[in-house]
Design a protein around this motif. Structure first.
Motif, short mmCIF file in Angstrom:
data_model
loop_
_atom_site.label_atom_id
_atom_site.label_comp_id
_atom_site.label_asym_id
_atom_site.label_seq_id
_atom_site.Cartn_x
_atom_site.Cartn_y
_atom_site.Cartn_z
N MET A 1 89.93 49.90 52.41
CA MET A 1 88.63 49.38 52.06
C MET A 1 87.90 50.40 51.20
O MET A 1 88.13 51.59 51.31
CB MET A 1 87.79 49.12 53.31
N GLU A 2 87.01 49.86 50.40
CA GLU A 2 86.14 50.73 49.62
C GLU A 2 84.72 50.52 50.10
O GLU A 2 84.32 49.40 50.42
CB GLU A 2 86.26 50.41 48.13
N PHE A 3 83.95 51.61 50.14
CA PHE A 3 82.59 51.56 50.66
C PHE A 3 81.65 52.33 49.75
O PHE A 3 82.02 53.35 49.17
CB PHE A 3 82.51 52.23 52.04
N ASP A 4 80.41 51.85 49.67
CA ASP A 4 79.29 52.62 49.13
C ASP A 4 78.52 53.09 50.35
O ASP A 4 78.24 52.29 51.26
CB ASP A 4 78.38 51.76 48.26
N VAL A 5 78.18 54.36 50.38
CA VAL A 5 77.44 54.91 51.52
C VAL A 5 76.18 55.58 50.99
O VAL A 5 76.26 56.52 50.19
CB VAL A 5 78.28 55.95 52.30
N VAL A 6 75.03 55.08 51.40
CA VAL A 6 73.76 55.67 51.01
C VAL A 6 73.44 56.80 51.98
O VAL A 6 73.36 56.58 53.19
CB VAL A 6 72.62 54.62 51.01
N LEU A 7 73.30 57.99 51.46
CA LEU A 7 72.98 59.17 52.27
C LEU A 7 71.60 59.67 51.89
O LEU A 7 71.26 59.75 50.71
CB LEU A 7 74.01 60.28 52.04
N GLN A 8 70.83 60.01 52.88
CA GLN A 8 69.49 60.53 52.63
C GLN A 8 69.51 62.05 52.45
O GLN A 8 68.60 62.62 51.88
CB GLN A 8 68.56 60.16 53.79
N GLN A 9 70.57 62.71 52.94
CA GLN A 9 70.67 64.16 52.85
C GLN A 9 71.08 64.57 51.44
O GLN A 9 72.05 64.05 50.91
CB GLN A 9 71.71 64.71 53.83
N PRO A 10 70.36 65.51 50.84
CA PRO A 10 70.78 66.02 49.53
C PRO A 10 71.92 67.02 49.69
O PRO A 10 72.13 67.58 50.77
CB PRO A 10 69.52 66.70 49.01
#
Length: 79
Positions: A1-10
């Motif tokens: 599977m392919e995923f987009d992951v939104v991370l809040q940590q810089p």
């Protein structure tokens, strides 16, 4: 599977994330997404497994932060 992951940590340490993912799926890929604040992941994992591994790597995310990408498989290779 392919995923987009939104991370809040810089400042995501891709090497750390890659190590944790590859311990489970040696063919896993991870890179930065230049169009959003997050990463792209390709691995044979469920959304829940990916969330657990990201937390293990030091990047905990809410379930809604992980978005599966539509399959690009044409079926031509039989896989």
């Amino acid at each position: 599977m392919e995923f987009d992951v939104v991370l809040q940590q810089p400042g995501v340490d891709l090497a750390v994330v890659r190590k944790v993912l590859c311990d489970v799926d040696p063919a896993a890929l991870v890179d930065m997404d230049p169009l959003q604040p997050g990463i792209r992941v390709a691995a044979q994992l469920t959304t829940g497994e990916l969330a657990g591994l990201l937390a293990e790597a030091g990047y905990p995310v809410e379930a809604g932060a992980i978005r599966p990408r539509p399959s690009v498989c044409c079926g031509g290779c039989g896989g």
